[in-house]
Write a protein that holds these residues in place. Sequence first.
Motif, PDB file in Angstrom:
ATOM      1  N   THR A 180       0.833  -1.200   0.000  1.00  0.00           N
ATOM      2  CA  THR A 180       0.000   0.000   0.000  1.00  0.00           C
ATOM      3  C   THR A 180       0.871   1.254   0.000  1.00  0.00           C
ATOM      4  O   THR A 180       2.064   1.206   0.302  1.00  0.00           O
ATOM      5  CB  THR A 180      -0.925   0.047   1.229  1.00  0.00           C
ATOM      6  OG1 THR A 180      -0.121   0.180   2.421  1.00  0.00           O
ATOM      7  CG2 THR A 180      -1.765  -1.219   1.329  1.00  0.00           C
ATOM      8  N   GLN A 214       1.229   4.817   1.737  1.00  0.00           N
ATOM      9  CA  GLN A 214       0.747   5.439   2.976  1.00  0.00           C
ATOM     10  C   GLN A 214       0.081   6.786   2.737  1.00  0.00           C
ATOM     11  O   GLN A 214      -0.948   7.095   3.342  1.00  0.00           O
ATOM     12  CB  GLN A 214       1.909   5.607   3.948  1.00  0.00           C
ATOM     13  CG  GLN A 214       1.459   6.073   5.335  1.00  0.00           C
ATOM     14  CD  GLN A 214       2.625   6.283   6.268  1.00  0.00           C
ATOM     15  OE1 GLN A 214       3.484   7.115   6.003  1.00  0.00           O
ATOM     16  NE2 GLN A 214       2.666   5.515   7.334  1.00  0.00           N
ATOM     17  N   GLU A 226      -3.429   6.231   1.542  1.00  0.00           N
ATOM     18  CA  GLU A 226      -4.270   5.785   2.653  1.00  0.00           C
ATOM     19  C   GLU A 226      -4.649   6.960   3.550  1.00  0.00           C
ATOM     20  O   GLU A 226      -5.805   7.084   3.979  1.00  0.00           O
ATOM     21  CB  GLU A 226      -3.544   4.720   3.471  1.00  0.00           C
ATOM     22  CG  GLU A 226      -3.446   3.361   2.802  1.00  0.00           C
ATOM     23  CD  GLU A 226      -2.913   2.303   3.740  1.00  0.00           C
ATOM     24  OE1 GLU A 226      -2.152   2.660   4.683  1.00  0.00           O
ATOM     25  OE2 GLU A 226      -3.245   1.127   3.555  1.00  0.00           O
ATOM     26  N   ARG A 227      -3.676   7.817   3.828  1.00  0.00           N
ATOM     27  CA  ARG A 227      -3.939   8.954   4.710  1.00  0.00           C
ATOM     28  C   ARG A 227      -4.930   9.930   4.070  1.00  0.00           C
ATOM     29  O   ARG A 227      -5.824  10.459   4.748  1.00  0.00           O
ATOM     30  CB  ARG A 227      -2.635   9.666   5.042  1.00  0.00           C
ATOM     31  CG  ARG A 227      -1.760   8.895   6.027  1.00  0.00           C
ATOM     32  CD  ARG A 227      -0.437   9.598   6.246  1.00  0.00           C
ATOM     33  NE  ARG A 227       0.252   9.072   7.425  1.00  0.00           N
ATOM     34  CZ  ARG A 227       1.451   9.487   7.846  1.00  0.00           C
ATOM     35  NH1 ARG A 227       2.083  10.433   7.166  1.00  0.00           N
ATOM     36  NH2 ARG A 227       1.999   8.964   8.917  1.00  0.00           N
ATOM     37  N   ASP A 229      -8.305   8.446   4.343  1.00  0.00           N
ATOM     38  CA  ASP A 229      -8.766   8.537   5.737  1.00  0.00           C
ATOM     39  C   ASP A 229      -9.303   9.932   6.044  1.00  0.00           C
ATOM     40  O   ASP A 229     -10.320  10.078   6.741  1.00  0.00           O
ATOM     41  CB  ASP A 229      -7.615   8.202   6.699  1.00  0.00           C
ATOM     42  CG  ASP A 229      -7.284   6.716   6.717  1.00  0.00           C
ATOM     43  OD1 ASP A 229      -8.119   5.913   6.250  1.00  0.00           O
ATOM     44  OD2 ASP A 229      -6.193   6.362   7.199  1.00  0.00           O
TER      45      ASP A 229
END
Length: 270
Positions: A19, A21, A24-25, A28
């Motif tokens: 993944t 990061q 992903e952040r 989120d």
Amino acid sequence: MRKADIGDGGEAAPARSGTVQSVERAIDLLEAMTDAGGTVGLSQLAATSGLPLPTIYRLMRTLVGRGYVRQESSREYALGPRLVRLGDTAGRLVGVWAMPRLTELVDAIGETANLALMEGAQVVYVAQAPGRHSMRMFTEVGRRVSPHCTAVGKALLAQMPAERTREILRHTDLVAHTDNTITDLGAFERELDRVREAGYAVDEGEQELGVRCVAVALDGSLPAAVSISGPTTRMTDELLRSAVPKLQATADVLVDELARQQTNGASAPA
């Protein structure tokens, strides 16, 4: 295995294998904004995400630059217009995926079957299989409505964590569409308690007089609900009692199918 990424605070932040990061952040943060009703400040995002403020600021500026987030005059950040195009396209694809199951519902019950998603503080209908009887319905694919006056909206709100439900209701005007619409917040919260206890929701002509609807929420990651709707003369208590298990079975099948798709997608090579 790649090394752990280093966060802004100097601490190592473990990254899941395969993944990215920063992606992903960013996701989120978008989900945290959605949970907060669509508009938040940096400090609120820091509290909910646990990320350092410099990281949040850089990610938000990137999202602003791409149109997925916009900055208000109050310095707060709001979900941006480019997300609408993504949401509409994703909703249509979800609708196409669910249509065979909705058609099975119509074959079993005879009345119109619907699939709806919660987007922000509104419900959007993304798929519909017409019933065997000719009837004009207020529900149509692409229509957005407030959650308080529909069975799908009630089912979705009852399924969500209490904090998320309260946030949505803070951004919802409990407008009376008919004399049957619940417009008192306390009464509506009691209605949601009944939905949680029963496991399904009913719209008693609250969006359109003469139309009755029963809905069940999917118990999974997709904020969706399936329903059947029709005229009050045909949507009898007996039909509703027989329809609820079929709706629950359809919801379970959709959750299982979605889980398999996500598992297959996660295991696919990059």
